[in-house]
Write a protein that holds these residues in place. Structure first.
Motif, PDB file in Angstrom:
ATOM      1  N   MET A 148       0.888  -1.593   0.254  1.00 48.15           N
ATOM      2  CA  MET A 148      -0.049   0.346   0.187  1.00 48.15           C
ATOM      3  C   MET A 148       0.660   0.840   0.281  1.00 48.15           C
ATOM      4  N   ASN A 149       1.398   1.985  -0.324  1.00 44.94           N
ATOM      5  CA  ASN A 149       1.540   3.470  -0.523  1.00 44.94           C
ATOM      6  C   ASN A 149       0.539   4.643  -0.883  1.00 44.94           C
ATOM      7  N   TYR A 150       1.018   5.553   0.601  1.00 41.75           N
ATOM      8  CA  TYR A 150       0.102   6.419   1.018  1.00 41.75           C
ATOM      9  C   TYR A 150       0.378   7.943   0.677  1.00 41.75           C
ATOM     10  N   HIS A 151      -0.494   8.541   0.018  1.00 43.46           N
ATOM     11  CA  HIS A 151      -0.187  10.403  -0.462  1.00 43.46           C
ATOM     12  C   HIS A 151      -0.662  11.377   0.654  1.00 43.46           C
ATOM     13  N   VAL A 152      -0.475  12.389   0.724  1.00 41.82           N
ATOM     14  CA  VAL A 152      -0.984  13.270   1.388  1.00 41.82           C
ATOM     15  C   VAL A 152      -0.943  14.280   1.292  1.00 41.82           C
ATOM     16  N   LEU A 153      -2.658  15.204   0.829  1.00 41.24           N
ATOM     17  CA  LEU A 153      -1.422  16.818  -0.207  1.00 41.24           C
ATOM     18  C   LEU A 153      -1.816  17.531   1.557  1.00 41.24           C
ATOM     19  N   THR A 154      -1.247  18.109   1.704  1.00 42.18           N
ATOM     20  CA  THR A 154      -1.272  18.508   3.401  1.00 42.18           C
ATOM     21  C   THR A 154      -0.369  19.383   3.935  1.00 42.18           C
ATOM     22  N   LEU A 155      -0.821  21.002   4.259  1.00 38.73           N
ATOM     23  CA  LEU A 155      -0.076  22.141   4.590  1.00 38.73           C
ATOM     24  C   LEU A 155       1.081  21.865   5.944  1.00 38.73           C
ATOM     25  N   PHE A 156       0.598  20.179   6.182  1.00 41.63           N
ATOM     26  CA  PHE A 156       1.593  20.145   7.707  1.00 41.63           C
ATOM     27  C   PHE A 156       2.287  18.778   7.147  1.00 41.63           C
ATOM     28  N   PRO A 157       2.787  18.674   6.315  1.00 45.75           N
ATOM     29  CA  PRO A 157       3.130  17.475   6.451  1.00 45.75           C
ATOM     30  C   PRO A 157       4.282  16.784   7.212  1.00 45.75           C
ATOM     31  N   GLU A 158       5.249  17.454   7.966  1.00 42.85           N
ATOM     32  CA  GLU A 158       5.896  17.145   9.100  1.00 42.85           C
ATOM     33  C   GLU A 158       4.783  16.473  10.156  1.00 42.85           C
ATOM     34  N   MET A 159       3.467  16.974  10.086  1.00 39.19           N
ATOM     35  CA  MET A 159       2.621  16.192  11.485  1.00 39.19           C
ATOM     36  C   MET A 159       2.304  15.055  10.568  1.00 39.19           C
ATOM     37  N   ILE A 160       2.514  14.369   9.577  1.00 40.03           N
ATOM     38  CA  ILE A 160       1.813  12.785   8.858  1.00 40.03           C
ATOM     39  C   ILE A 160       3.087  12.763   8.911  1.00 40.03           C
ATOM     40  N   LEU A 161       4.073  12.772   9.184  1.00 40.52           N
ATOM     41  CA  LEU A 161       4.810  11.913   8.879  1.00 40.52           C
ATOM     42  C   LEU A 161       5.971  11.504  10.270  1.00 40.52           C
ATOM     43  N   ASP A 162       5.999  12.316  10.969  1.00 42.98           N
ATOM     44  CA  ASP A 162       6.105  11.703  12.693  1.00 42.98           C
ATOM     45  C   ASP A 162       4.992  10.985  13.247  1.00 42.98           C
ATOM     46  N   GLY A 163       4.223  11.528  12.934  1.00 41.08           N
ATOM     47  CA  GLY A 163       2.881  10.582  13.374  1.00 41.08           C
ATOM     48  C   GLY A 163       2.487   9.620  12.429  1.00 41.08           C
ATOM     49  N   MET A 164       3.105   9.235  11.646  1.00 37.68           N
ATOM     50  CA  MET A 164       2.786   7.637  11.518  1.00 37.68           C
ATOM     51  C   MET A 164       3.641   6.858  11.508  1.00 37.68           C
ATOM     52  N   ASN A 165       5.033   7.507  11.508  1.00 37.91           N
ATOM     53  CA  ASN A 165       6.222   6.633  11.575  1.00 37.91           C
ATOM     54  C   ASN A 165       5.989   6.040  12.935  1.00 37.91           C
ATOM     55  N   THR A 166       5.532   5.212  13.791  1.00 38.70           N
ATOM     56  CA  THR A 166       5.870   5.156  15.113  1.00 38.70           C
ATOM     57  C   THR A 166       5.463   3.165  15.235  1.00 38.70           C
ATOM     58  N   SER A 167       5.679   2.736  15.693  1.00 42.66           N
ATOM     59  CA  SER A 167       4.880   1.413  16.605  1.00 42.66           C
ATOM     60  C   SER A 167       4.864   0.735  15.138  1.00 42.66           C
TER      61      SER A 167
END
Length: 267
Positions: free
Chosen positions: A1-20
């Motif tokens: 699965m490949n996720y592509h997130v269009l956002t104004l706050f990319p760091e929020m997405i990356l920090d939130g998903m790169n755990t656990s």
């Protein structure tokens, strides 16, 4: 699965998903994630992507062109147009069935709105799905996007260390999950139900199913109207109607059960 997130706050997405669990799945290559900064596609070139709403009103609206450019950049790079999910309170309320459906896709694009919303014209042009995670308003679409990605990721083979745990939890069969217990056998005077110590797998399975039915009845009774119930399930629910004492259902619950059983027996 490949996720592509269009956002104004990319760091929020990356920090939130790169755990656990999700972070480990990405490290294994089971999932990929990119956060595309919509500001990089600003029409003015200065990072501004919002403007005043036509017709007046409070707040600002995200412009159509930067969103369109960001989405088009993704689709051109991957070579086709996947489903584009706009996270909005106006969308269909997300559930486990939708998570299973989305897990069958190869790529998913998530569009995270902000301010008073996104220009309707670009939504008409690119969005294929509108999803809400509940009847309330958040400051942006990033948290809903992460909620959906987390739920979808659990359906991807290999993401969970024990795949069975993804198949026997809340909502997987339309019911809430049964209670869970671990060591010690007694904690502050509270004991583990004896059936779980019996080693009799059939009795354990039936107890767990009954507890799922009971918990769903108490907390989310409407789920029972849509759940697939077998003869043993119906027999257990019928027995609840006859219970006496403090643990017996109240009158409203008994009325609901009576109607539910009548409906299920007709189908």
């Amino acid at each position: 699965m490949n996720y592509h997130v269009l956002t104004l706050f990319p760091e929020m997405i990356l920090d939130g998903m790169n755990t656990s669990i999700i972070g480990r799945a990405m490290a294994k290559g089971l999932l990929t994630l990119e956060a595309v900064n919509i500001r990089d596609y600003s029409v003015t070139g200065n990072g501004r992507i919002d403007d005043y709403p036509y017709g007046g009103g409070a707040g600002m609206v995200m412009q159509a062109e930067p969103v369109y450019r960001a989405c088009r950049d993704v689709t051109e790079r991957i070579g086709y147009s996947p489903r584009v999910i706009c996270l909005t309170p106006q969308g269909r309320v997300f559930n486990q069935k939708m998570a299973q459906e989305l897990a069958g896709e190869e790529d998913l694009i998530f569009l995270c709105g902000h301010y008073e919303g996104i220009d309707e014209r670009v939504l008409e042009e690119i969005a294929t799905d509108f999803i809400s995670i509940g009847d309330y308003v958040l400051t942006g679409g990033e948290l809903p996007a992460m909620v959906v990605m987390d739920a979808v990721s659990r359906m991807i083979p290999g993401v969970l260390s024990n795949q069975e745990s993804g198949q026997s939890e809340s909502f997987q069969d339309g019911l809430l999950e049964y209670p869970q217990y671990s060591r010690p056998e007694e904690w502050r005077g509270k004991k583990v139900p004896p059936v779980l110590l019996s080693g009799h797998h059939g009795n354990v399975d039936r107890w767990r199913r009954n507890q799922s039915l009971l918990r769903t009845l108490k907390i989310r009774p409407e789920l029972l109207t849509r759940a697939e119930l077998d003869k043993k399930d119906l027999k257990y629910l019928e027995a609840l109607l006859l219970e006496e004492g403090e643990e017996s259902p109240d009158e409203n619950t008994k009325e609901f059960l009576t109607k539910l059983l009548a409906m299920k027996k007709k189908t």
